[in-house]
Design an enzyme around this catalytic site. Structure first.
Site, PDB file in Angstrom:
ATOM      1  N   SER A  93      -9.943 -17.526   4.886  1.00  0.00           N
ATOM      2  CA  SER A  93      -8.647 -16.935   5.194  1.00  0.00           C
ATOM      3  C   SER A  93      -8.755 -15.919   6.339  1.00  0.00           C
ATOM      4  O   SER A  93      -9.209 -16.271   7.431  1.00  0.00           O
ATOM      5  CB  SER A  93      -8.059 -16.308   3.926  1.00  0.00           C
ATOM      6  OG  SER A  93      -6.707 -15.973   4.093  1.00  0.00           O
ATOM      7  N   ASP A 194      -1.702 -25.539   0.679  1.00  0.00           N
ATOM      8  CA  ASP A 194      -2.079 -24.129   0.782  1.00  0.00           C
ATOM      9  C   ASP A 194      -0.799 -23.315   0.701  1.00  0.00           C
ATOM     10  O   ASP A 194       0.092 -23.454   1.544  1.00  0.00           O
ATOM     11  CB  ASP A 194      -2.795 -23.884   2.120  1.00  0.00           C
ATOM     12  CG  ASP A 194      -3.365 -22.479   2.259  1.00  0.00           C
ATOM     13  OD1 ASP A 194      -2.816 -21.547   1.651  1.00  0.00           O
ATOM     14  OD2 ASP A 194      -4.358 -22.308   2.995  1.00  0.00           O
ATOM     15  N   HIS A 223      -5.427 -22.510  -1.585  1.00  0.00           N
ATOM     16  CA  HIS A 223      -5.923 -21.621  -0.527  1.00  0.00           C
ATOM     17  C   HIS A 223      -7.361 -21.147  -0.755  1.00  0.00           C
ATOM     18  O   HIS A 223      -8.185 -21.215   0.156  1.00  0.00           O
ATOM     19  CB  HIS A 223      -5.006 -20.403  -0.390  1.00  0.00           C
ATOM     20  CG  HIS A 223      -5.419 -19.468   0.699  1.00  0.00           C
ATOM     21  ND1 HIS A 223      -5.380 -19.827   2.035  1.00  0.00           N
ATOM     22  CD2 HIS A 223      -5.891 -18.193   0.674  1.00  0.00           C
ATOM     23  CE1 HIS A 223      -5.803 -18.824   2.774  1.00  0.00           C
ATOM     24  NE2 HIS A 223      -6.130 -17.828   1.965  1.00  0.00           N
TER      25      HIS A 223
END
Length: 254
Positions: A93, A194, A223
């Site tokens: 991320s 996601d 995610h």
């Protein structure tokens, strides 16, 4: 400030190849710990630091900004380079975004990058209001825990500190403006489903990077894919990536 149990940093002394792992925004080293342990078992030297303000309380994180998190990773990379002949950077991320920033800044000192669901584009409209919103709202609902696998959980904040989030657009702009400096090989794992980072980030990378970028789709994870059903694909794929791009063999391959 006491660190939450499970959110501690992870370090392993291995061979001449080092890997710096970068966890995500409001997360902790826990989300990457299995990945780090997998790389360690392969004989790699692994550094997984806890970013300032993370793994404690969101109120403490509110007193930090992206420059603080990046500085911790920059120091960890310098330490890794002092112990290893080569270093790779990998992240989840926002950690993937900061991994790319390290590659932009340090050039040949970074051998390659692996990013899982990287966040490099502002795809959350409310963040454009964050610089003003931070004066009236201290936090908003958190984004941690987007995992498909039954029984799996992420150790992250249930609230997102607005003051810290307001600093993110500056980081994204820097990474976007300098992405052409990333000439190292880059492997991106992207979850098809996601609920945190939208496709715009990977679309941007594909539009601006050349043949040094490879994107692999994850079909059974959300995610936080490093704790999800596709985690083994990420772990083995990153080892394969290192074997392909390192100039020295992994310790376990000797």
């Amino acid at each position: 400030m006491p660190v939450l149990p499970g959110a501690e940093p992870f370090h392993h002394e291995g061979g001449e190849i080092g890997v710096l792992l970068c966890h995500g925004f409001t997360g902790s080293p826990q989300s990457l710990r299995p990945w780090g342990e997998h790389l360690a078992r392969a004989g790699l030297t692994v550094s997984l630091p806890r970013l300032p303000g993370h793994g404690t309380t969101w109120q403490e994180m509110s007193r930090t900004r992206w420059e603080d998190w990046y500085a911790e990773l920059d120091k960890a990379l310098a330490d890794l380079r002092a112990r290893c002949s080569e270093a790779f950077v990998m992240g989840l991320s926002l950690g993937g975004c900061m991994a790319l920033r390290l590659a932009e800044v340090h050039g040949d000192a970074v051998q390659g990058v692996v990013a899982v669901n990287p966040s490099v584009v502002n795809d959350t409209p409310i963040l454009t209001l964050a610089p003003a919103l931070k004066w009236v709202v201290s936090s908003v609902p958190g984004v941690a825990g987007d995992i498909k696998k039954e029984g799996a959980s992420e150790l992250g904040y249930t609230r997102t500190p607005v003051r810290a989030a307001a600093t993110l657009p500056r980081l994204w702009k820097l990474v976007q403006s300098d992405i052409g400096k990333v000439t190292q090989p880059v492997l991106v794992f992207r979850s098809r489903d996601d609920h945190v980072v939208k496709p715009a980030s990977v679309t941007f990378l594909q539009s601006r990077m050349g043949d040094n970028l490879e994107v692999r789709e994850l079909t059974d994870s959300y995610h936080v894919a490093t704790l999800d059903n596709d985690a083994p694909r990420i772990f083995e794929g990153s080892l394969e990536f290192i074997r392909s791009h390192a100039s020295v063999p992994l310790a376990k391959d000797l």
